[in-house]
Design an enzyme around this catalytic site. Structure first.
Site, PDB file in Angstrom:
ATOM      1  N   TYR A  22      -9.104  -3.411 -10.948  1.00  0.00           N
ATOM      2  CA  TYR A  22      -9.004  -2.147 -10.464  1.00  0.00           C
ATOM      3  C   TYR A  22      -7.518  -1.468 -10.637  1.00  0.00           C
ATOM      4  CZ  TYR A  22      -7.098  -3.218  -6.012  1.00  0.00           C
ATOM      5  OH  TYR A  22      -6.130  -3.765  -5.157  1.00  0.00           O
ATOM      6  N   HIS A  66     -26.439  21.223   0.052  1.00  0.00           N
ATOM      7  CA  HIS A  66     -26.600  21.766  -1.422  1.00  0.00           C
ATOM      8  C   HIS A  66     -25.626  22.869  -1.633  1.00  0.00           C
ATOM      9  CE1 HIS A  66     -28.524  22.559  -5.120  1.00  0.00           C
ATOM     10  NE2 HIS A  66     -28.613  23.687  -4.928  1.00  0.00           N
ATOM     11  N   CYS A 111      -1.628   1.915  -2.824  1.00  0.00           N
ATOM     12  CA  CYS A 111      -2.655   2.927  -2.571  1.00  0.00           C
ATOM     13  C   CYS A 111      -1.938   4.302  -2.571  1.00  0.00           C
ATOM     14  CB  CYS A 111      -3.300   2.799  -1.261  1.00  0.00           C
ATOM     15  SG  CYS A 111      -3.771   0.968  -0.833  1.00  0.00           S
ATOM     16  N   CYS A 164       0.689  -1.285  -0.006  1.00  0.00           N
ATOM     17  CA  CYS A 164      -0.045   0.037  -0.101  1.00  0.00           C
ATOM     18  C   CYS A 164       0.924   1.188  -0.152  1.00  0.00           C
ATOM     19  CB  CYS A 164      -0.970   0.110   1.243  1.00  0.00           C
ATOM     20  SG  CYS A 164      -1.830   1.739   1.262  1.00  0.00           S
ATOM     21  N   GLU A 223     -25.534  14.887  -2.038  1.00  0.00           N
ATOM     22  CA  GLU A 223     -27.125  15.076  -2.114  1.00  0.00           C
ATOM     23  C   GLU A 223     -27.963  14.310  -2.701  1.00  0.00           C
ATOM     24  OE1 GLU A 223     -29.229  19.520  -2.659  1.00  0.00           O
ATOM     25  OE2 GLU A 223     -27.373  18.879  -3.749  1.00  0.00           O
ATOM     26  N   GLU A 264      -6.754   1.715 -13.055  1.00  0.00           N
ATOM     27  CA  GLU A 264      -6.187   3.140 -12.257  1.00  0.00           C
ATOM     28  C   GLU A 264      -5.161   3.507 -12.873  1.00  0.00           C
ATOM     29  OE1 GLU A 264      -8.120   2.396  -7.737  1.00  0.00           O
ATOM     30  OE2 GLU A 264      -6.281   1.338  -8.375  1.00  0.00           O
ATOM     31  N   LYS A 278      -0.503   5.401  -6.140  1.00  0.00           N
ATOM     32  CA  LYS A 278      -1.658   5.607  -6.881  1.00  0.00           C
ATOM     33  C   LYS A 278      -2.505   6.509  -6.910  1.00  0.00           C
ATOM     34  CE  LYS A 278      -5.094   4.067  -5.431  1.00  0.00           C
ATOM     35  NZ  LYS A 278      -5.496   2.481  -5.337  1.00  0.00           N
TER      36      LYS A 278
END
Length: 595
Positions: A298, A570, A162, A157, A575, A302, A165
């Site tokens: 992934y 908002h 992670c 990682c 939302e 990615e 990346k």
């Protein structure tokens, strides 16, 4: 009893005897009890033949037992056949004295806990154990890639996963932001270009600081760290081999395997000689140029995404579907978005050979690929070929066979119980190497900490592998928690789930007038359980930030009614989840005209 001990020549502190296929096995001292299950093959001839017969006669004389095993401490029988057999079957004969009111003779180990693997899960467990004043060692060694790359303490990682990346993904997002900024009034006349070396140097400098921080943290917590390859050589014993080939043996009461995974290669001519993996990409000392990404994981998408975002010519070669295991509705939308943004896809082809045309940094490579559906061969030229076809568990070369730890022979993954315990009671495992568990850094960290708390602090909480949120950092980020639509249909039945969905347009994208109705929100509800939300999916900017918050609500049993009663903020992307009204079943339009 005298006859029995004369048979044994020297009165032992503890005798643990059993019959198996005509052999007796026994130990002379309590410290040897934990080894009984593992050493019995090498002891089987010790009391074979006449000696075994005499021992059996002696045991029968003093116990009136016709079945073995039976247990003794200080020449006194402490357990009958039933109790002794029970602890043996459970793999913990060392508990025999305690369960019968006797104080066991302690075994002297070098450490309370040895962790093999210095990644996120292993380090978390080691530091947690140190909190309870346990003597802990971490063994970590990175086997260099075929191209010779390795890295420091911290695991995949931090070094090649992670962290780099996400940082390179951010570099690509900044490039898009520069384009958007003109519509917001920013003026710059110079052509904006990207410098690969500046980026990689900055990323590697940050990773280096993390490596150093981990070493300092271990030292402060008095955890012994050795940059050495750990492998089991016998019960409760590992061999540590450093980069100079110097070997040392260490013993521990318990072990934690946290060795993680490494990228898989194709097994074709030229793959290890000329291709790179994610283990090489983030420290690549030159811009990769025109790149072929092989795979649809992934990791593949990615990497393809941020490389294209940096302005490179990128092609993705896909064997079958995108993002296997993820929601396929979302996966297909990701693929469409990437194609619209200049990434080429070659579908249903696999490479069969990689040849070098010209050396260089980068050089030129020829890739020969074959169709998975028909007898068709294609060729293409690229500067770099990045393989991202999956990862393999690092479990086959750490001596697990020498201590009897079972693995899935096909995948190399380790089956564990709900307490991360392997079939060998004193050996545990966490992280990507676990069979049928999620391969995510935070999962390994959580599992490692909770395991240690159960072992040393009397805790009972187990790692919950259900409803774990995750994010795929493709150009259009994808956040998910819970069931995919396909899995929900399979588990609950199509008639028992309701899917609410909507497209949306982030306000920030309206002024540059780009990517309208590309972002997407979807929840999957269990009709039979008060429309409880069992699947959450969002495709859009900052998907990870959005998903993390909703994951806590889903953990608490979030329902559609509760979502509807929540007042949204908002104007933000999240939302949209408070106003979902269109169901997939209805077939109504979900496209939005504005924010």
């Amino acid at each position: 009893m005298k006859h029995l001990y004369e048979t044994l020549h020297n009165p032992p502190i503890l005798t643990f005897a059993r019959i198996r296929e005509g052999f007796f096995f026994w130990v002379k001292s309590a410290k040897d009890i934990p080894h009984i299950c593992h050493h019995h093959m090498c002891m089987c001839n010790f009391h074979n033949g006449e000696g075994a017969q005499k021992l059996q006669e002696g045991l029968c004389e003093v116990t009136a037992e016709t079945s073995q095993p039976v247990g003794f401490v200080q020449e006194k029988q402490i357990a009958d056949h039933e109790k002794t057999l029970k602890v043996h079957k459970e793999g913990e004969p060392q508990k025999l004295p305690e369960m019968n009111g006797h104080t066991p003779v302690p075994h002297s180990y070098d450490y309370d806990l040895i962790v093999i693997g210095g990644g996120s899960g292993g380090l978390a467990a080691a530091k947690e154990a140190a909190k309870y004043e346990k003597k802990v060692m971490v063994l970590d060694f990175v086997t260099p890639t075929p191209l010779g790359n390795s890295w420091g303490l911290g695991g995949t990682c931090v070094n090649v996963g992670c962290i780099p990346k996400k940082l390179m993904h951010q570099a690509a997002l900044l490039g898009q932001a520069l384009q958007d900024s003109r519509k917001f009034g920013w003026q710059f006349t110079e052509e904006v270009t990207h410098n690969w070396m500046t980026m990689t140097e900055s990323v590697q400098n940050y990773i280096g600081s993390l490596n150093w921080g981990y070493r300092v943290a271990l030292r402060e917590k008095k955890v012994t760290y050795e940059n050495a390859y750990g492998e089991f050589v016998g019960p409760h014993t590992v061999k540590a081999t450093n980069k100079r080939g110097v070997e040392k043996l260490y013993t521990a009461e318990r072990f934690l395997i946290a060795t993680g995974e490494r990228p898989r290669y194709l097994g074709i001519p030229g793959d290890k000689e000329y291709c790179i993996s994610s283990d090489d990409l983030f420290s690549l000392p030159y811009c990769p140029g025109k790149t072929l990404v092989v795979g649809a994981s992934y990791v593949a998408l990615e990497c393809a995404g941020f490389l294209a975002g940096l302005g490179l010519d990128v092609t993705v070669m896909v064997r079958s579907i995108l993002l296997r295991g993820f929601d396929q509705d979302i996966a297909n939308k990701i693929g469409e978005y990437m194609e619209e943004h200049g990434i080429s896809f070659i579908r249903e082809f696999v490479p069969i050979k990689v040849e070098q045309i010209e050396e260089g940094t980068p050089g030129r490579l020829k890739v020969i690929a074959k169709s998975t559906k028909e007898n068709q061969i294609i060729e293409g030229e690229y500067n770099t070929v990045l393989l991202a076809i999956g990862r393999d568990a690092c479990t086959r070369k750490i001596g697990l066979d020498k201590v009897g730890v079972k693995i899935n022979e096909k995948t190399g993954k380790i089956p564990v119980n709900d307490e991360e315990q392997t079939n060998v009671p004193y050996i545990y495992a966490v992280g990507d190497i676990l069979q049928d568990k999620l391969e995510l850094t935070p999962v390994a960290i959580q599992a490692g900490r909770l395991l240690v708390q159960r072992l040393y602090a009397g805790a009972t909480t187990k790692c919950d592998y259900v409803n774990v949120p995750t994010t795929v950092f493709t150009p259009l980020e994808y956040g998910a928690c819970g069931y995919s639509e396909e899995t929900a249909v399979e588990k609950f039945g199509e008639e028992n789930i309701e899917v609410y969905h909507s497209h949306f347009w982030p306000l920030e994208w309206t002024v540059p007038s780009r990517d309208n109705n590309k972002c997407y929100a979807k929840i999957i509800c269990n009709i039979q359980d008060n429309e409880r939300v069992i699947g959450f999916h969002v495709l859009g900017p900052n998907a990870g930030e959005v998903t993390q918050g909703f994951a806590a609500a889903i953990k608490c049993g979030l329902t559609k009614e509760q979502l509807d009663s929540t007042i949204g903020i908002h104007p933000v992307c999240a939302e949209v989840f408070t106003t979902l009204s269109v169901t997939k079943r209805s077939g109504e339009n979900t496209l939005q005209a504005g924010c």
